[in-house]
Structure formats: structure tokens, C-alpha cells
Write an enzyme that holds these catalytic residues in place. Structure first.
Site, PDB file in Angstrom:
ATOM      1  CB  ILE A  16      28.909  45.303  41.723  1.00  0.00           C
ATOM      2  CG1 ILE A  16      30.176  46.742  42.457  1.00  0.00           C
ATOM      3  CG2 ILE A  16      28.499  46.114  40.473  1.00  0.00           C
ATOM      4  CD1 ILE A  16      31.920  46.709  41.598  1.00  0.00           C
ATOM      5  NE  ARG A  36      34.001  33.271  48.242  1.00  0.00           N
ATOM      6  CZ  ARG A  36      34.946  33.423  48.578  1.00  0.00           C
ATOM      7  NH1 ARG A  36      36.039  32.453  47.968  1.00  0.00           N
ATOM      8  NH2 ARG A  36      35.176  34.586  48.741  1.00  0.00           N
ATOM      9  CG  ASP A  61      34.641  28.346  45.048  1.00  0.00           C
ATOM     10  OD1 ASP A  61      36.073  29.010  44.480  1.00  0.00           O
ATOM     11  OD2 ASP A  61      35.705  28.198  46.382  1.00  0.00           O
ATOM     12  CB  VAL A  62      34.739  31.279  40.789  1.00  0.00           C
ATOM     13  CG1 VAL A  62      33.536  31.996  40.450  1.00  0.00           C
ATOM     14  CG2 VAL A  62      36.113  32.153  40.940  1.00  0.00           C
ATOM     15  CG  ASN A  88      30.080  41.057  40.324  1.00  0.00           C
ATOM     16  OD1 ASN A  88      30.495  42.166  39.855  1.00  0.00           O
ATOM     17  ND2 ASN A  88      30.114  40.365  41.497  1.00  0.00           N
ATOM     18  CE1 TYR A 164      40.356  43.068  42.005  1.00  0.00           C
ATOM     19  CE2 TYR A 164      41.363  45.812  40.586  1.00  0.00           C
ATOM     20  CZ  TYR A 164      40.563  45.107  41.078  1.00  0.00           C
ATOM     21  OH  TYR A 164      38.734  44.789  40.845  1.00  0.00           O
ATOM     22  CE  LYS A 168      39.222  42.988  37.914  1.00  0.00           C
ATOM     23  NZ  LYS A 168      37.770  41.372  38.289  1.00  0.00           N
ATOM     24  CB  VAL A 197      31.728  50.763  43.220  1.00  0.00           C
ATOM     25  CG1 VAL A 197      30.080  49.898  43.651  1.00  0.00           C
ATOM     26  CG2 VAL A 197      31.606  50.667  41.697  1.00  0.00           C
ATOM     27  CB  THR A 199      32.114  46.925  47.108  1.00  0.00           C
ATOM     28  OG1 THR A 199      33.206  46.941  47.096  1.00  0.00           O
ATOM     29  CG2 THR A 199      30.590  47.652  46.173  1.00  0.00           C
TER      30      THR A 199
END
Ligand code: NAP
Length: 241
Positions: A16, A36, A61-62, A88, A164, A168, A197, A199
Site C-alpha cells: 500500500i 529500511r 527503520d521506524v 504507513n 496486531y 492499531k 488489501v 499484500t
């Protein structure tokens, strides 16, 4: 200073995020491709440029303070400001994922990327966003993060997600607090639900294309001044928290 709108999209090398970068690039914007993995980042930048987008690489790299600080310096030196940040980048755990069998290391990994990563990147970029005339922040959330949807038995969110989905929800809660803090600054911050989606994240089981999944983030990145802030949206409008 560049007249073009300047955006940074994290996790933009595929899925995405790549399509958000492509969609914003098609508006004539300058796009920082945050990624990254060096090789995949170079490929994404080359592909975007070949399609006419003014794309530039932002190694990022977050989960890493030094990497995020370096990314902020790179953007400062290159463009002097940032207009739009799209957080994202994200990872999934197993699916379905029962909370009773979750190991703490998995939870930490998910929170580190999906929540702390967003806070880390946002705080590093805020000084640059404050220099923008029309600053926007979009966080990639999910329908599975909505406590309202999670507690309506008739709503099918694809099974139990003990690791997960709560990341969010946490991200949604954090966004509400940012919106309160940033109220009156002109910075609009909203969360996007891209839908289901196809991915890497879900082994390409999603029913929508990444381009379709990118649409709501692109919409929120291009909100007019005075637009909504501190809310959760999908393609159909506001989603309950
Ligand atoms: P994807 O194809 O797996 O893309 C995830 C992206 O995040 C990749 O570019 C990945 O980079 C990057 N990333 C992961 N950890 C990172 C880190 N520590 N630092 C920098 N980049 C990192 O998955 P996607 O479906 O496009 O997911 C994008 C976002 O949409 C995620 O936040 C996800 O939670 C959200 N979302 C997806 C769906 C769906 O149905 N797919 C639904 C709701 C929400 P690498 O290539 O280096 O791994």
C-alpha cells in the site's frame, strides 16, 4: 525552498505504501520513499521516477532512533520542510492469533513498529511539518483496530487478532492525543483504514488491490485547510473508534 508539496511515506517500497507514494507523486508532489531495505527502496524509487514521480530515497527503520533522526536530517537538508507525513510502515503477527498463546516478544515487536515507530517518526518530523503551510499527518490504521467494530458480533474482521489488532487500537488512541495537542496549529492528523488489501502482510489474501487500499490515505493526505482531524476514515467516511 521547493514550491512542490513534499511528502514522506514510510514503508513505501512495496504494498500500500508504494501505491500511496505513486498516487501522491502523480499529483506532482515530491515524495520521500521511506524504507529500511536498501535494495527494495532503490527499486521503488527507480520505478516511481520512471513513471514521472519526483521520488527520493529516505533510508528509514521506524524502530531505530538513529535511523529516524538521520531521515529527518536528510529531509531538512534536501527540502527544508515537510508538508505531509504518511506513517504507513507496519507489520502483522500471526493470523488468527489467540491472545492466550501470544508470547511477549511478539507483542513487543508489534508495538515497537506499529505504535512506537509512528510516535518516533512523527516526533522527529514535527519540526519540519511545523514549517509547512498545510501540514498533514496520516497514520495507517485498520478496521481491526476499531473497538466498536470488534465488539459488534455481526461484523467479520477475519478472526481473532490478539497481537496486531490491539496495536492499531493503541495507534488510534495515540492519534486522538496528537490531534488534541496539535489543535489550532493547522496540522491535521487522521487515521486510515485501507480495507483488506492483497499484500505481503497477509500473504496476498486481501480482496482489494494496493492501489485501492492507498486511496483513503491519499484522500487524507490531501485534505483542505480546516478539514477533519483526530478521526478514523475508510473509503466510505468516518469509522467509529
Ligand atoms: P507490506 O506490503 O508488508 O508493507 C509493509 C511496509 O512496511 C513495507 O514497506 C515494510 O518494509 C515496511 N516496514 C515494516 N517494518 C518497518 C520498519 N521497522 N521500518 C521501516 N519500514 C518498515 O504491507 P501493507 O499491507 O502494504 O501494509 C502497509 C500498512 O497498511 C501497514 O501499517 C498495515 O498494518 C496497514 N494495513 C494493511 C492492511 C492489508 O489488508 N494489507 C489492512 C489494514 C491495514 P520492508 O520491505 O523493509 O519489510
Amino acid at each position: 525552498m521547493s514550491e512542490k508539496t513534499i511528502a514522506l511515506v514510510t514503508g513505501a517500497n512495496k504494498g500500500i505504501g508504494y501505491e500511496i507514494a505513486a498516487g501522491l507523486g502523480a499529483l506532482g508532489w515530491s515524495i520521500g520513499v521511506g524504507a529500511r531495505d536498501g535494495e527494495r527502496m532503490a527499486e521503488a524509487v527507480a520505478k516511481l521516477r520512471a513513471a514521472g514521480t519526483d521520488a527520493f530515497a529516505v533510508p528509514l527503520d521506524v524502530t531505530d532512533d538513529a535511523s529516524v533522526d538521520a531521515a529527518a536530517r536528510l529531509i531538512e537538508e534536501r527540502t527544508g520542510r515537510l508538508d505531509v507525513l504518511v506513517n504507513n510502515a507496519g507489520i502483522a503477527g500471526g493470523w488468527p492469533e489467540a491472545p492466550s498463546t501470544l508470547d511477549p516478544a511478539t507483542v513487543r515487536r508489534l508495538v515497537e513498529t506499529n505504535v512506537i515507530g509512528v510516535i518516533r517518526v512523527t516526533n522527529a518530523m514535527l519540526p519540519l511539518l511545523r514549517r509547512s503551510a498545510h501540514p498533514r499527518i496520516v497514520n495507517q490504521s485498520s478496521h481491526v483496530g476499531s473497538l466498536t467494530l470488534q465488539t459488534i458480533p455481526e461484523v467479520d474482521l477475519g478472526g481473532i487478532s490478539g497481537g496486531y489488532a490491539p496495536t492499531k487500537t493503541y495507534l488510534n488512541a495515540v492519534t486522538i492525543q496528537y490531534a488534541k495537542e496539535l489543535s489550532g496549529t493547522g496540522i491535521l492528523i487522521n487515521n486510515a483504514c485501507p480495507g483488506y488489501v492483497a499484500t505481503d502482510l497477509n500473504g496476498f489474501s486481501g480482496t482489494q488491490t494496493p492501489e485501492q487500499g492507498a486511496a483513503i490515505a491519499i484522500h487524507l493526505a490531501t485534505l483542505p485547510d480546516g478539514g477533519p482531524t483526530g478521526q478514523l476514515f475508510d473509503d466510505n467516511g468516518v469509522v467509529p473508534w
